[in-house]
Design an enzyme around this catalytic site. Structure first.
Site, PDB file in Angstrom:
ATOM      1  N   GLU A 231      -4.849  42.822  18.490  1.00 17.23           N
ATOM      2  CA  GLU A 231      -4.024  44.039  18.447  1.00 17.23           C
ATOM      3  C   GLU A 231      -3.618  44.385  19.870  1.00 17.23           C
ATOM      4  OE1 GLU A 231      -5.875  47.456  16.554  1.00 17.23           O
ATOM      5  OE2 GLU A 231      -6.695  46.237  14.939  1.00 17.23           O
TER       6      GLU A 231
ATOM      7  N   GLU B 244       1.659  54.806  10.516  1.00 14.88           N
ATOM      8  CA  GLU B 244       0.721  54.993   9.407  1.00 14.88           C
ATOM      9  C   GLU B 244       0.272  56.445   9.376  1.00 14.88           C
ATOM     10  OE1 GLU B 244      -1.890  51.250   8.713  1.00 14.88           O
ATOM     11  OE2 GLU B 244      -1.355  51.195  10.832  1.00 14.88           O
TER      12      GLU B 244
ATOM     13  N   LYS C 250      -3.441  57.742   8.585  1.00 17.46           N
ATOM     14  CA  LYS C 250      -4.620  57.482   9.433  1.00 17.46           C
ATOM     15  C   LYS C 250      -5.235  58.803   9.839  1.00 17.46           C
ATOM     16  CE  LYS C 250      -4.957  53.025  11.009  1.00 17.46           C
ATOM     17  NZ  LYS C 250      -4.730  52.068  12.096  1.00 17.46           N
TER      18      LYS C 250
ATOM     19  N   GLU D 220      -3.069  57.969  16.525  1.00 16.33           N
ATOM     20  CA  GLU D 220      -3.314  56.849  15.603  1.00 16.33           C
ATOM     21  C   GLU D 220      -2.162  56.588  14.633  1.00 16.33           C
ATOM     22  OE1 GLU D 220      -6.392  55.069  14.821  1.00 16.33           O
ATOM     23  OE2 GLU D 220      -7.336  55.778  16.657  1.00 16.33           O
TER      24      GLU D 220
END
Ligand code: NAG
Ligand code: NAG
Length: 375
Positions: free
Chosen positions: A297, A344, A347, A353
């Site tokens: 990542e 997202e 999250k 995040e």
């Protein structure tokens, strides 16, 4: 992406060493163009992954209104990306990538690790059900056994045996040459990162977990997977690291800064190379030979808490674009998976995040990055 979950002590420590870093960077401050700074150390038999850099993308699914599985391959292709990493083994996803030429890196959920460590049949059943029916039409390259569990004792004590069993199960179906078994680590596994040549793993897991784990990877010709977030290192040490250093400084900038590791003498012009070399050094400190590292990542967020100003569309664009250019230039080739395909919004945790995507949930681009030609 759970790197924010570091203990207070670790954060404190990182901060201290980054202060040292900031002093060194000030003292060697501005250097006029010197011929090609020597980047990275190389003490093992792998001088590079010869094929060149590979740029993939993480496909996480904690978002409302994300496109259906069937729509994902064409979205990935529209970004000129040919490699995808997922966080599960969902057959719908695996099937959707059939005959697309896109490679898939899959992940076995964390909660399976304890039973996999003692139950080979369980590992065989996962391979039989989730891999065997699909591998002929979908290119599956690796399986991560859990995600960022190496510092969590309830998993880490079972981790290597679970990986061994997954490898055995693949072997039983003669897939072990084609599909590598690994596991992803957060960089919190390092208790010291700076200077990079002195980096070491946490004492609690170095000898007991990581040493047998890396030996397993070496035996099976598999890469060590680490999540590398210059943004988080920048943020945790604020204001010690110049933002431009985290964002890969432009090659032609007259103010290009260098950080010179006082022990190795290696000169660095960006945080990413420092973080990667610190992993190499920590491996070496266990007395093990160098191992190929895959950056499972990496990315930059476009938004965060109020006041988290470095998290912006422009910085994310600059980071990812310069990362790609840097990877094409870097003498020591490395594979990275950008985090992430989508924002997202489901999250939990820090606001930041939710905002790592290259695409909005509706599939439109948040900002332009040019990855072509695909690699
Ligand atoms: C081992 O896994 C198999 C297949 O999932 C399962 O049927 C069996 O009950 C498990 N054995 C134990 C002891 O948990
Ligand atoms: C997709 O979502 C973004 C953010 O919500 C919005 O700005 C954009 O207009 C949307 N694009 C389309 C094609 O609906």
């Amino acid at each position: 992406m759970k790197m924010l979950m570091m203990t207070t002590m670790q954060v404190h420590y990182v901060f201290l060493i980054l202060l040292i870093f900031s002093i060194s960077i000030a003292s060697c401050s501005i250097v006029s163009s010197l011929e090609g700074p020597q980047i990275g150390i190389n003490y093992g038999r792998y001088s590079s992954n010869l094929e060149g850099p590979v740029i993939g993308i993480n496909y996480g699914r904690y978002g409302s209104n994300l496109p259906p599985a069937e729509a994902i391959p064409s979205l990935v292709t529209s970004l000129s990306i040919k490699h995808v990493k997922t966080f599960d083994l969902d057959p719908r996803i695996t099937k959707s990538f059939a005959n697309t030429g896109i490679t898939l890196s899959l992940c076995i959920p964390n909660d399976k690790i304890p039973s996999l460590s003692t139950n080979l049949s369980e590992a065989e059943s996962i391979i039989r059900n989730s891999i065997l029916p699909y591998h002929k039409s979908t290119i599956i390259t690796s399986i991560s056994v859990g995600n960022e569990v190496s510092l969590l004792p309830q998993f880490s004590t079972h981790l290597v045996s679970a990986m061994v069993n997954v490898h055995r199960a693949l072997k039983r179906y003669r897939l072990h040459k084609k599909i590598k078994v690994s596991t992803t680590h957060s960089l919190a596994i390092l208790s010291r990162r700076f200077p990079p040549s002195t980096a070491i793993f946490h004492k609690s897991i170095g000898e007991s977990v990581l040493k047998p784990l890396i030996r397993f990877l070496q035996r099976t010709d598999s890469p060590l997977m680490v999540n590398v977030y210059p943004y988080l290192a920048y943020k945790q040490s604020f204001p010690s690291i110049p933002l431009e250093f985290a964002l890969f400084q432009p090659m032609n900038s007259p103010k290009r800064r260098r950080y010179v590791d006082p022990y190795s003498g290696v000169a660095y012009t960006n945080l990413f190379d420092i973080m990667l070399d610190s992993v190499d050094s920590a491996v070496k400190s266990l007395g093990l030979p160098k191992i190929p590292v895959v950056v499972s990542e990496i990315g930059w967020p476009t938004s965060g808490e109020p006041g988290e100003v470095a998290a912006s569309l422009e910085n994310a664009r600059v980071f990812n674009q310069r990362l790609i250019e840097h990877l094409r230039r870097r003498w020591n080739k490395v594979t990275v998976y950008i985090f992430a395909l989508f924002d997202e919004d489901q999250k939990t945790g820090a606001a930041v995040e939710k905002h790592w995507g290259l695409l909005y949930g509706n599939g439109s681009r948040k900002y332009d990055v040019n990855i072509s030609p695909p690699i």
